[in-house]
Design a protein around this motif. Structure first.
Motif, mmCIF file in Angstrom:
data_model
loop_
_atom_site.group_PDB
_atom_site.id
_atom_site.type_symbol
_atom_site.label_atom_id
_atom_site.label_comp_id
_atom_site.label_asym_id
_atom_site.label_seq_id
_atom_site.Cartn_x
_atom_site.Cartn_y
_atom_site.Cartn_z
ATOM 1 N N THR A 152 0.838 -1.204 0.000
ATOM 2 C CA THR A 152 0.000 0.000 0.000
ATOM 3 C C THR A 152 0.870 1.249 0.000
ATOM 4 O OG1 THR A 152 -1.820 1.108 1.167
ATOM 5 C CG2 THR A 152 -0.098 0.151 2.527
ATOM 6 N N THR A 171 1.980 -4.636 12.904
ATOM 7 C CA THR A 171 0.584 -4.265 12.612
ATOM 8 C C THR A 171 0.346 -2.763 12.713
ATOM 9 O OG1 THR A 171 0.011 -4.673 14.929
ATOM 10 C CG2 THR A 171 -0.305 -6.500 13.386
ATOM 11 N N SER A 187 -2.533 1.694 10.657
ATOM 12 C CA SER A 187 -2.695 0.240 10.700
ATOM 13 C C SER A 187 -2.006 -0.360 9.480
ATOM 14 C CB SER A 187 -4.177 -0.140 10.709
ATOM 15 O OG SER A 187 -4.799 0.248 9.488
ATOM 16 N N GLU A 190 -3.423 -2.209 6.102
ATOM 17 C CA GLU A 190 -4.495 -1.392 5.513
ATOM 18 C C GLU A 190 -4.062 0.050 5.242
ATOM 19 O OE1 GLU A 190 -5.852 -4.655 8.063
ATOM 20 O OE2 GLU A 190 -4.731 -2.827 8.520
ATOM 21 N N GLN A 192 -4.679 2.592 7.365
ATOM 22 C CA GLN A 192 -5.646 3.516 7.945
ATOM 23 C C GLN A 192 -5.031 4.263 9.124
ATOM 24 O OE1 GLN A 192 -8.809 4.019 6.633
ATOM 25 N NE2 GLN A 192 -7.985 2.720 4.997
#
Length: 377
Positions: A152, A171, A187, A190, A192
């Motif tokens: 990401t 994490t 996070s 992801e 986020q």
């Protein structure tokens, strides 16, 4: 454990008690500016200013060199866990399989990264790698070093990145920009945003290190100022405010409602948390790195500074506030000049590995992953 590189070589220390600092190894090599130990094993990676394009991997207990690799440009940083060894140059990243040192992947033409900023999760089951995705804004590229694929992109800050670190499990990822006023936690995988902490508003600072506690409940940040900040990662529960409404809770609700139509910058400030605990150092402008560790079953903050000392502070996990200095250790003599430091939290039950371990056996050993933080000299 703590690793220190100097003009004359490097030293590996063990910190198992507040009042005891053991030097477990001292290696001779001129102008060491990178020294990275693989957890509590016998493997250590060393890079010297005399040969800045070459990485040497040693088994320090046997006193033997395992291998060495040369690269196309100066090595700026090295990160490793029990699965991967990552070498960062100014515009490229090399990913090795640590068990046999085979080169698995070369990331070419990465954004200009003058400081070699990158972070590798110490959890080898995911081996996430984070590095700047831009030289002009605070974009983070998160890469899966096990499966060799990009996970990401995180738009973390408006300004270029200055610091990155993962928590022990990989994490969570914390970041700071060159402005140094806001620290954000995301996070992973992801991407986020989970938390946002304000270090200060009065001035821009240079964040030199970020480090999570082993349980990821706290995050510490040090800079070129005299203050080290410790932030607490806790979600504020709205249900408690409903049960016992207070004036502060009412005002908080009003701010939350107002933030929906106020400018983004103002809205962001309303949601930022301040430091839970702080340390006032007796120095200003010196490079230092910080780490949170459990020593003798109590939470401590460790600060290693380029003045040649390791400072150990008590941290109150319930009330926070000003941390208390409990011990000060000398890391090297005043006649030596420090080049690089590395601080790594090691669980107390992580016993030293026997010297008879082979290279492959040593890196394959299972271990509770420690959290780490690095200062480049």
């Amino acid at each position: 454990s703590l690793s220190v590189g100097t003009k004359t070589g490097y030293r590996l220390f063990s910190v198992t008690a507040v009042d005891k600092l053991d030097c477990i190894h001292e290696g001779e090599c001129p102008d060491v500016y990178i020294v990275e130990r693989l957890f509590s094993s016998s493997l250590v990676v060393v890079v010297s200013l005399s040969m800045p394009r070459r990485m040497n991997v040693y088994h320090f207990k046997k006193g033997t060199e395992i291998c060495n690799y040369s690269y196309s440009n100066n090595i700026l940083s090295v990160r490793l866990n029990r699965q991967r060894l990552v070498v960062c140059l100014e515009e490229s990243i090399y990913i090795h399989n640590i068990k046999d040192m085979k080169l698995l992947k070369t990331l070419l033409n990465t954004p200009t990264n003058l400081s070699g900023l990158c972070a590798l999760s110490v959890n080898h089951s995911n081996s996430y790698l984070a590095y700047p995705g831009s030289a002009t804004i605070g974009e983070i590229t998160v890469y899966d070093a096990n499966n060799l694929s990009t996970l990401t992109l995180i738009q973390a800050h408006d300004s270029p990145l200055a610091a990155l670190t993962f928590n022990a499990s990989g994490t969570k990822l914390a970041s700071a920009s060159e402005k140094g006023t806001v620290i954000r936690v995301f996070s992973i995988p992801e991407g986020q945003r989970l938390f946002e902490f304000r270090r200060g508003m009065k001035r821009y600072v240079s964040i030199s290190s970020l480090s999570f506690s082993a349980d990821a409940q706290f995050l510490c940040a040090s800079s070129n100022t005299e203050t080290v900040h410790i932030f607490k990662l806790e979600q504020h529960s709205p249900s408690q405010e409903e049960v016992s409404p207070t004036w502060s809770a009412y005002v908080g609700k009003m701010f939350t409602a107002a933030s929906t139509y106020l400018p983004t910058q103002v809205s962001d400030m309303m949601h930022q948390d301040r430091a839970f605990a702080t340390v006032r150092l007796n120095m200003f402008g010196l490079k230092n790195i910080c780490a949170l560790a459990t020593i003798q079953k109590l939470p401590r903050l460790l600060v290693a500074s380029s003045d040649g000392f390791l400072y150990i502070y008590n941290v109150d996990p319930q009330d926070g506030g000003e941390c208390v200095l409990v011990q000060k250790h000398r890391l090297f003599d005043s006649s030596e000049e420090q080049v690089e430091q590395k601080e790594e939290e090691k669980p107390e039950d992580d016993a030293p590995q026997p010297a008879s371990q082979s290279y492959a056996a040593t890196v394959a050993l299972s271990s509770t992953p420690p959290s780490s933080t690095t200062l480049m000299g």
